[in-house]
Design a protein around this motif. Structure first.
Motif, PDB file in Angstrom:
ATOM      1  N   UNK A 138      -4.218   3.831  -2.235  1.00 44.11           N
ATOM      2  CA  UNK A 138      -3.154   3.366  -1.359  1.00 44.11           C
ATOM      3  C   UNK A 138      -3.190   1.860  -1.136  1.00 44.11           C
ATOM      4  N   UNK A 139      -4.330   1.245  -1.403  1.00 46.38           N
ATOM      5  CA  UNK A 139      -4.387  -0.208  -1.292  1.00 46.38           C
ATOM      6  C   UNK A 139      -3.454  -0.838  -2.326  1.00 46.38           C
TER       7      UNK A 139
ATOM      8  N   UNK B  46      -0.819   0.746  -3.690  1.00 47.76           N
ATOM      9  CA  UNK B  46       0.556   1.060  -3.255  1.00 47.76           C
ATOM     10  C   UNK B  46       0.997   0.095  -2.156  1.00 47.76           C
ATOM     11  N   UNK B  47       0.059  -0.238  -1.272  1.00 48.38           N
ATOM     12  CA  UNK B  47       0.398  -1.181  -0.195  1.00 48.38           C
ATOM     13  C   UNK B  47       0.866  -2.512  -0.774  1.00 48.38           C
TER      14      UNK B  47
ATOM     15  N   UNK C 210      -6.394   7.893  -3.206  1.00 46.53           N
ATOM     16  CA  UNK C 210      -7.430   6.892  -2.962  1.00 46.53           C
ATOM     17  C   UNK C 210      -7.008   5.529  -3.542  1.00 46.53           C
TER      18      UNK C 210
ATOM     19  N   UNK D 245       0.602   3.785   4.437  1.00 44.51           N
ATOM     20  CA  UNK D 245       1.184   3.377   3.158  1.00 44.51           C
ATOM     21  C   UNK D 245       1.820   4.547   2.416  1.00 44.51           C
TER      22      UNK D 245
ATOM     23  N   UNK E  41      -4.013   3.809   5.044  1.00 45.25           N
ATOM     24  CA  UNK E  41      -3.606   4.507   3.830  1.00 45.25           C
ATOM     25  C   UNK E  41      -2.527   5.551   4.108  1.00 45.25           C
TER      26      UNK E  41
END
Lengths: 455, 455
Positions: free
Chosen positions: A425-426, A428-429, A423, B177, B174
């Motif tokens: 991944x933003x 990680x992006x 949750x 990513x 997500x």
């Protein structure tokens, strides 16, 4: 691949799972300083604590004498659904790093809440149910704690009212939906449902909220209804008690294979996961039986241990919860926006604070970009995408393993991998896109915040 | 809680994990019909298949004689990182349903790809690496397969080029990513990187893509470079072969505790997870040793088994892959937008199709809203939030358990829980908000699609 007798993953049998939590405070020669009533500045009484928390939890919070507290059968049954968590030998990471070190990690992410938070959530829900309460209230920022509590309340058929910091509510809709799937009511904070929320919205229309505000709304909501209590997912000593299940399982698993760790590493926000992981090992140290190195890893943007002060401070920005003596950056310290939401807390568990003060735990800070680089490296090698919080411990473990490579020492490193990053991944992006930056507060910033500590 | 000797979760020891995949076709008296060259309509040769797939995988695809195929050590080492997956006794669900049935589920979601897809992805990446290839190409819709392949390629240091259906690329950032974190290049399809992509964009500017188009782009990209091959995550017999690890582990775990299942249930899209789960059990049936009920659960919106035709059809909408004899709704059938992306395939594995045709497997359809209701119920009781695909099997298992309650029969039900729903929260949100609807195609729609089957 190295020849080995130790499996990739050690799972305890059900019969080997802990039947008691371990209360480290009982073995501490110097106890953590008592919580103080925020108004009288006197040590809080059980009666006062019971106004906010469930009675049994309040009693656990104050219990400094019983080393072992039995885990109720109902909680042990729930633990069996997602525990024991695996103790993983990171063979692939060792090989890739070409280190003589032996690396183990205790992985707490194999459950839908995605982290260790469930260990305490189910305990707190159980005691609330046992007390005959109708429900509980809490706050959540990033959403891990709120998710864990929603799952626990669903299991015991308790109402669960979560105040979620508004910016997270809007930016992390998926965590919100997991909570709703478990039947929790999720309210963006500040809200018009509480006096404190109305007041804040009046003063700051359009604010996206803060954890301090959400805590205040959750406490107010619980205080207005005698069938409800407020619950909290970190910092408190009773949370560290519940999290001792992590350390107890780790110790049993290592002993089963005759392994003795040299270094034990965990990330530290409020400190409950680290306190739980180290508890039984620290007990041995305090009783003079063994010796280990313990490393608490914190973000450079929120360095409570390494740059904070050991002093009494408010544990919430709303200043309604008891005062705690702890390493703190000041309750008004606003940590820079970092994606390890779970580590953005100005203070630290009072248990860990006392141990750190005695020199029994080392502190280490790491920056956000080096944490994400370690997270990506680990994901690619060990096949597991970690939470940003957990990746702080990964970074430190890799650093120690590389030191072993340089010195040729075959040290055994154990670290806590508290959760998954599915949750996150933003964040990680941002890292993948190369637009993530680091923030290190200036001495002036920290001193200014510390100057406002309560006297 | 019932008294029991069987633990909540059965984990095999490393030494009990399968060393061989089981090739069900070897025990089938009537073999699946051969794949046909889409142009000549003659059975495809190994040489032809090697143009598209890695040589070893092409050989596995055509292998109908070897019942056991050794799992290479490198793949077994990778399996050890996330396997054995637990066989879980659903005690809490049994108690809540007040059923005399004994319910077990094989949970394949405890890895970062979130599903069983990794079992075949790592095998396909291994053979590509062994063949000296530089990389592989594939398509992904919802993203589970692309994620699994990215992880596998990262482990073997292979290039991984994923064409992701454009609407998913945009709506599921997500998953994208996660793939990028594992070093994959992810291209929204249709793209300007391929001739077929350019053609489609010219004809349909602004299209958000389709799986058929993404397959065509992936195949074209691989075919233009001799160092690359195309890989596929379902439908093919070699994928079912790799997925037999699910059934083999399940069988070993059950036998360890002396348990014999009565009913084995799985969701069916392309069919590889179901084929893998049932394989060793079906082998016993085909050899006349045992008898089990097998149930394939499919969405009412895409009912290949229950309303399709057993005929030769194109396996891709681009019509470039071999023709397969299977239960199909027609390669032009556009399944209604349903959130179980993994089950939106017009056809079915040729192995399962033949077994279904012989009456050895039952088919069952369920609607989307009843699937999500079962998913929510399961999440709340068993503490695990399932993928929408997996929830099809959950719904069917609950139905069977309720029948047992009515008849008083103590049946043993085993179902496959293929993955987690953590990247499907948008669909859960629709369900939570009460705005999810069902779609059941009319006979006319299906007949119209079937009328275009190749002759």
């Amino acid at each position: 691949m190295k020849e080995n007798k130790i499996p990739y993953k050690i799972y305890l049998e059900e019969g080997e799972m802990p039947k008691y939590w371990y209360n480290l405070r009982a073995d501490m020669p110097i106890k953590p300083a008592p919580l103080l009533n925020p108004i009288t500045k006197e040590p809080v009484t059980l009666k006062e604590l019971e106004q906010i928390f469930c009675s049994e939890l309040a009693a656990q919070e104050l219990n400094e004498t019983d080393a072992y507290i039995e885990i109720p059968q109902e909680i042990r049954d729930f633990y069996k659904m997602y525990r024991p968590s695996p103790l993983v030998r990171a063979y692939c990471l060792e090989e890739k790093l070409q280190t003589p070190a032996k690396i183990y990690y205790k992985f707490e992410g194999n459950n839908t809440s995605g982290s260790h938070k469930l260990n305490s959530a189910i305990a707190q829900a159980y005691y609330a149910k046992k007390q005959g309460l109708k429900g509980v209230t809490t706050e959540t920022g990033a959403g891990q704690w709120g998710t864990a509590l929603s799952m626990a309340c669903s299991y015991f058929d308790l109402d669960c009212k979560v105040f979620m910091v508004k910016c997270s509510y809007e930016q992390k809709p998926f965590r919100r939906e997991v909570m709703r799937t478990y039947g929790a009511s999720v309210t963006p904070s500040p809200s018009m449902e509480t006096e404190v929320g109305k007041q804040i919205l009046k003063e700051h229309p359009g604010t996206t909220g803060s954890l301090g505000c959400a805590i205040s709304e959750a406490v107010e909501t619980a205080s207005k209804n005698s069938d409800y209590r407020y619950v909290l997912g970190s910092v408190m000593s009773m949370v560290s008690l519940h999290q001792s299940v992590i350390g107890l399982e780790t110790k049993t698993a290592l002993e089963k294979y005759g392994v003795t760790p040299d270094i034990i590493i965990g990330c530290a926000g409020g400190g409950s996961n680290l306190a739980g992981l180290v508890a039984p090992f620290m007990g041995e140290v305090l009783r003079g039986e063994k010796n280990y190195r313990f490393i608490a890893v914190e973000p450079a943007s929120c360095p409570s241990f390494t740059r904070g002060k050991y002093a009494y401070d408010y544990s919430d920005t709303g200043r309604i919860c008891p005062l705690s003596k702890m390493y703190t950056l000041g309750s008004g310290y606003m940590p820079a926006s970092t994606h390890a939401g779970g580590l953005r807390y100005h203070g630290m568990s009072s248990i860990l604070s006392e141990l750190y003060n005695e020199g029994l735990i080392e502190g280490k800070t790491v920056t956000q970009t080096e944490v994400f680089a370690a997270a990506q490296q680990f994901a690619r090698i060990e096949g597991l995408l970690p939470a940003p919080e957990s990746a702080h411990a990964i970074k430190a473990a890799i650093d120690e393993a590389i030191k072993c490579k340089e010195t040729g020492e075959e040290k055994t490193i154990v670290f806590g991998l508290t959760g998954t990053g599915y949750f996150d991944m933003y964040a990680y992006q941002k890292f993948n896109d190369g637009v993530m930056s680091d923030y290190i507060p200036t001495d002036e910033e920290i001193n200014q915040s510390l100057s406002k500590l309560p006297q």
